[in-house]
Design a protein around this motif. Structure first.
Motif, PDB file in Angstrom:
ATOM      1  N   GLY A  45      -0.906  -6.044   4.196  1.00  0.00           N
ATOM      2  CA  GLY A  45      -0.994  -7.013   2.334  1.00  0.00           C
ATOM      3  C   GLY A  45      -0.731  -5.962   1.573  1.00  0.00           C
ATOM      4  O   GLY A  45      -0.642  -7.073   0.840  1.00  0.00           O
ATOM      5  N   ALA A  46      -1.152  -5.415   1.357  1.00  0.00           N
ATOM      6  CA  ALA A  46      -0.451  -4.159  -0.090  1.00  0.00           C
ATOM      7  C   ALA A  46       1.354  -4.350   0.101  1.00  0.00           C
ATOM      8  O   ALA A  46       1.780  -4.537   0.813  1.00  0.00           O
ATOM      9  N   SER A  47       1.667  -4.221  -1.047  1.00  0.00           N
ATOM     10  CA  SER A  47       2.670  -4.265  -1.034  1.00  0.00           C
ATOM     11  C   SER A  47       3.152  -2.055  -1.503  1.00  0.00           C
ATOM     12  O   SER A  47       2.191  -1.677  -2.257  1.00  0.00           O
ATOM     13  N   ALA A  48       4.548  -2.366  -1.319  1.00  0.00           N
ATOM     14  CA  ALA A  48       4.761  -0.790  -1.137  1.00  0.00           C
ATOM     15  C   ALA A  48       5.885  -1.097  -3.072  1.00  0.00           C
ATOM     16  O   ALA A  48       6.478  -1.642  -2.827  1.00  0.00           O
ATOM     17  N   THR A  49       5.138   0.857  -3.569  1.00  0.00           N
ATOM     18  CA  THR A  49       6.227   1.066  -4.038  1.00  0.00           C
ATOM     19  C   THR A  49       6.984   1.998  -4.297  1.00  0.00           C
ATOM     20  O   THR A  49       5.969   2.962  -3.369  1.00  0.00           O
ATOM     21  N   LEU A  50       8.130   2.360  -3.888  1.00  0.00           N
ATOM     22  CA  LEU A  50       9.381   2.676  -3.523  1.00  0.00           C
ATOM     23  C   LEU A  50       9.380   3.236  -4.639  1.00  0.00           C
ATOM     24  O   LEU A  50       9.585   3.625  -5.802  1.00  0.00           O
ATOM     25  N   VAL A  51       9.546   5.032  -4.625  1.00  0.00           N
ATOM     26  CA  VAL A  51       9.740   5.751  -5.653  1.00  0.00           C
ATOM     27  C   VAL A  51      10.685   6.913  -4.778  1.00  0.00           C
ATOM     28  O   VAL A  51      10.624   7.836  -4.676  1.00  0.00           O
ATOM     29  N   ILE A 111      -5.666   3.430   9.759  1.00  0.00           N
ATOM     30  CA  ILE A 111      -6.081   4.038   7.992  1.00  0.00           C
ATOM     31  C   ILE A 111      -5.648   2.750   7.074  1.00  0.00           C
ATOM     32  O   ILE A 111      -6.292   2.194   6.269  1.00  0.00           O
ATOM     33  N   ILE A 112      -4.159   2.711   7.312  1.00  0.00           N
ATOM     34  CA  ILE A 112      -3.916   1.868   5.822  1.00  0.00           C
ATOM     35  C   ILE A 112      -4.148   0.377   5.879  1.00  0.00           C
ATOM     36  O   ILE A 112      -4.517   0.300   4.633  1.00  0.00           O
ATOM     37  N   ALA A 113      -4.309  -0.410   7.145  1.00  0.00           N
ATOM     38  CA  ALA A 113      -4.875  -1.313   6.889  1.00  0.00           C
ATOM     39  C   ALA A 113      -6.362  -1.026   6.517  1.00  0.00           C
ATOM     40  O   ALA A 113      -7.421  -2.334   5.863  1.00  0.00           O
ATOM     41  N   ALA A 114      -7.434  -0.033   6.941  1.00  0.00           N
ATOM     42  CA  ALA A 114      -8.586  -0.168   6.981  1.00  0.00           C
ATOM     43  C   ALA A 114      -9.149  -0.127   5.308  1.00  0.00           C
ATOM     44  O   ALA A 114     -10.212  -0.698   4.305  1.00  0.00           O
ATOM     45  N   LEU A 115      -7.656   0.646   4.494  1.00  0.00           N
ATOM     46  CA  LEU A 115      -8.070   0.891   3.241  1.00  0.00           C
ATOM     47  C   LEU A 115      -7.210   0.117   2.476  1.00  0.00           C
ATOM     48  O   LEU A 115      -8.171  -0.194   1.421  1.00  0.00           O
ATOM     49  N   PHE A 116      -6.236  -0.227   2.420  1.00  0.00           N
ATOM     50  CA  PHE A 116      -5.298  -1.418   1.536  1.00  0.00           C
ATOM     51  C   PHE A 116      -5.619  -2.719   1.608  1.00  0.00           C
ATOM     52  O   PHE A 116      -6.169  -3.452   2.998  1.00  0.00           O
ATOM     53  N   ASP A 117      -5.056  -3.644   0.489  1.00  0.00           N
ATOM     54  CA  ASP A 117      -5.078  -4.758   0.827  1.00  0.00           C
ATOM     55  C   ASP A 117      -4.179  -6.119  -0.125  1.00  0.00           C
ATOM     56  O   ASP A 117      -3.530  -5.608  -0.788  1.00  0.00           O
ATOM     57  N   GLU A 118      -4.329  -7.278   0.489  1.00  0.00           N
ATOM     58  CA  GLU A 118      -3.416  -7.982  -0.431  1.00  0.00           C
ATOM     59  C   GLU A 118      -4.158  -8.030  -2.651  1.00  0.00           C
ATOM     60  O   GLU A 118      -4.883  -7.309  -2.502  1.00  0.00           O
ATOM     61  N   ARG A 130      -1.799  -1.005 -12.624  1.00  0.00           N
ATOM     62  CA  ARG A 130      -3.704  -0.527 -12.209  1.00  0.00           C
ATOM     63  C   ARG A 130      -3.994  -1.084 -10.228  1.00  0.00           C
ATOM     64  O   ARG A 130      -4.591  -0.160 -10.388  1.00  0.00           O
ATOM     65  N   ARG A 131      -2.865  -1.215 -10.637  1.00  0.00           N
ATOM     66  CA  ARG A 131      -2.868  -1.626  -8.970  1.00  0.00           C
ATOM     67  C   ARG A 131      -3.134  -0.561  -8.192  1.00  0.00           C
ATOM     68  O   ARG A 131      -2.582  -0.722  -6.798  1.00  0.00           O
ATOM     69  N   THR A 132      -2.513   0.407  -8.681  1.00  0.00           N
ATOM     70  CA  THR A 132      -2.179   1.238  -6.958  1.00  0.00           C
ATOM     71  C   THR A 132      -3.079   1.815  -7.200  1.00  0.00           C
ATOM     72  O   THR A 132      -4.226   2.544  -7.753  1.00  0.00           O
ATOM     73  N   ARG A 133      -3.370   1.924  -5.812  1.00  0.00           N
ATOM     74  CA  ARG A 133      -4.047   2.454  -4.745  1.00  0.00           C
ATOM     75  C   ARG A 133      -4.395   3.514  -4.103  1.00  0.00           C
ATOM     76  O   ARG A 133      -5.195   4.294  -3.749  1.00  0.00           O
ATOM     77  N   GLY A 134      -2.731   3.852  -4.283  1.00  0.00           N
ATOM     78  CA  GLY A 134      -2.971   5.135  -2.854  1.00  0.00           C
ATOM     79  C   GLY A 134      -0.973   5.547  -2.853  1.00  0.00           C
ATOM     80  O   GLY A 134      -0.262   5.003  -3.231  1.00  0.00           O
ATOM     81  N   ILE A 135      -1.363   6.642  -2.296  1.00  0.00           N
ATOM     82  CA  ILE A 135       0.148   7.397  -1.712  1.00  0.00           C
ATOM     83  C   ILE A 135       0.280   7.606  -0.730  1.00  0.00           C
ATOM     84  O   ILE A 135      -1.059   8.306   0.107  1.00  0.00           O
ATOM     85  N   ILE A 136       1.313   7.711   0.482  1.00  0.00           N
ATOM     86  CA  ILE A 136       1.429   8.390   1.309  1.00  0.00           C
ATOM     87  C   ILE A 136       2.243  10.083   1.438  1.00  0.00           C
ATOM     88  O   ILE A 136       4.007   9.293   0.773  1.00  0.00           O
ATOM     89  N   LEU A 137       1.920  10.937   1.238  1.00  0.00           N
ATOM     90  CA  LEU A 137       3.090  11.495   1.460  1.00  0.00           C
ATOM     91  C   LEU A 137       3.349  12.408   2.855  1.00  0.00           C
ATOM     92  O   LEU A 137       2.312  12.325   3.512  1.00  0.00           O
ATOM     93  N   ASN A 138       5.140  13.098   3.026  1.00  0.00           N
ATOM     94  CA  ASN A 138       5.203  13.525   4.055  1.00  0.00           C
ATOM     95  C   ASN A 138       5.998  14.689   4.053  1.00  0.00           C
ATOM     96  O   ASN A 138       7.477  15.068   4.208  1.00  0.00           O
ATOM     97  N   SER A 139       5.180  15.385   4.599  1.00  0.00           N
ATOM     98  CA  SER A 139       5.831  16.708   4.110  1.00  0.00           C
ATOM     99  C   SER A 139       5.567  18.304   5.706  1.00  0.00           C
ATOM    100  O   SER A 139       4.789  18.415   5.719  1.00  0.00           O
TER     101      SER A 139
END
Ligand SMILES: Cc1ncc(COP(=O)(O)O)c(C=O)c1O
Length: 409
Positions: free
Chosen positions: A146-152, A117-124, A173-182
């Motif tokens: 190819g995307a970069s991770a923004t660690l919060v 899913i991550i490979a299908a969605l995100f890009d450089e 402007r470049r943020t396209r997604g978030i990964i939540l894990n609960s």
């Protein structure tokens, strides 16, 4: 050996992203423990992220029947129809979420579903937010796309939960997604419905893809873990429910997990799966149908055993000098203590500089395997899994205490 051979190996130019890929820290820790055990060393492992229970008999029976019936052929790449129906039933029953079969992809483990899913969605050029501490593979998967991770950073004194203001500030402007894990691996933190509601508002406004990793949903100690798409149903149109049978049904080795989300992305991820691996194991798929649709009592029984262990582990960790554990984990089967109090101490001159160096020292000096927090984004923490017997846990803590007693400043 031909001296030139080594040299030519060094000159091999790997794919840039693969060359930068590190081995999974959790798998590396478990592999070291297994190697030492094979060499005859009495190692107690608190490193592995897998239940110590066997897969329930009814699930193994379903696999035996499938083998006897010769269900050994290729299946549709994203899983057989009966499995997708079982997944739909599970998502409705456990999460109150409705999905169509075209919105579901089964994969060889939650890991593969998430990576595809991550490979299908995100890009450089894209940025993907990962609240940290986080499971080691999220960053690797995002980087591979190819995307970069923004660690919060989600500080310990905020219960390791993502603060809405920090989230707002991290979105560009470049943020396209978030990964939540609960519940979270490694912290055990579980988001409440009101916390998810606040985050959902921001995510909806920003129009981000929301990837919800629900792998530990059944291992929760204070009532069910709410699902963000149930709290804010409008997020589901840009969201993925990502899950696995590994933890809930003690099926880590079977390799089965799934993704549910918008059908265009599911179809793209399934194309990728079709080219790079194909369908998940056919026998495993049939076992998974039984797991998801049969009686769910075993998962609850495992949960109760985890609850007993959690109590013991929290008590023992809190007694260890140099360890601190302000938060009692609300889910999963890990504790993630802070070991700042040990930094700078040494054992016979071998200094503890961070979580990883303490984990290495503990394996060598006490033959107890744990995972340093560095690759989870928390270098002053360590992760201990309590997916092992009470007896093993007690022996492991006795050994840890005796090493701590020998440390000098
Ligand atoms: C948070 C999280 N997500 C996903 C997975 C993937 O599990 P699997 O590939 O075994 O289904 C794991 C496994 O440790 C995990 O901890």
């Amino acid at each position: 050996m031909n001296p030139g051979a080594d040299e030519s190996l060094q000159m091999i130019k790997l794919n840039r992203r693969i060359a930068a890929l590190k081995p999974s820290a959790t798998m590396a820790a478990e592999t070291r423990a297994t190697e030492l055990k094979a060499a005859g060393v009495d190692v107690i492992s608190l490193a592995a992220g897998e239940p110590d229970f066997d897969t329930p008999e009814r699930i193994k029976d379903a696999a035996r029947r499938a083998l006897a019936e010769g269900r050994t052929k290729y299946t549709p790449v994203a899983g057989m129809r009966e499995l997708k129906d079982a997944i739909r039933l599970k998502l409705k029953r456990d999460n109150g979420l409705d999905y169509d079969v075209t919105e579901i992809m089964a994969s060889a483990g939650g890991k593969q579903a998430e990576a595809n899913i991550i490979a299908a969605l995100f890009d450089e050029g894209d940025e993907v937010i990962i609240p940290t501490p986080a499971w080691v593979s999220f960053v690797a998967m995002v980087n591979l796309s190819g995307a970069s991770a923004t660690l919060v950073d989600c500080p310990e004194d905020a219960g390791f939960s993502l603060d809405p203001d920090r989230l707002r500030r991290a979105i560009t402007r470049r943020t396209r997604g978030i990964i939540l894990n609960s519940p979270s691996n490694p912290t055990g933190a579980v988001y409440s419905a009101s916390q998810l509601g606040e985050l959902a508002k921001i995510l909806l406004d920003a129009g981000l893809w929301v990837l919800s990793d629900d792998v530990y949903e059944h291992i929760v100690y204070d009532g069910a873990a709410p699902h963000i798409f149930q709290i804010e149903p409008r997020l589901k149109a840009k969201g993925f429910a990502l899950n696995s049978l590994s933890k809930a049904y003690a099926m880590t080795g079977w390799r089965i997990g799934f993704a549910a989300g918008p059908k265009e992305v599911i179809a793209a991820a399934a194309r990728l799966q079709g080219q790079n691996s194909g369908n998940p194991n056919s026998i495993t798929q049939i076992a998974a149908i039984e797991a998801l649709t049969g009686p769910q009592g075993e998962t609850r029984a495992m949960m109760e055993e985890f609850r007993r262990r959690r109590q013991l582990v929290v008590e023992r960790v809190r007694k260890i000098p140099g360890f601190s554990l302000p938060n009692v984990p609300g889910g999963a089967f890990y504790v993630f203590p802070n070991i700042s109090g040990l930094i700078g101490m040494n054992l016979d001159g071998r200094e503890i500089s961070d979580g990883n160096s303490f984990a290495d020292l503990l394996l060598d000096a006490a033959h107890v395997a744990i995972v340093g927090g560095n690759d989870f984004g928390a270098p002053h923490h360590v992760r201990l899994s309590y997916a092992t017997s009470i007896e093993n846990l007690n022996s492991a803590f006795d050994r840890i205490e005796s090493v701590i007693a020998r440390l000098k400043r």
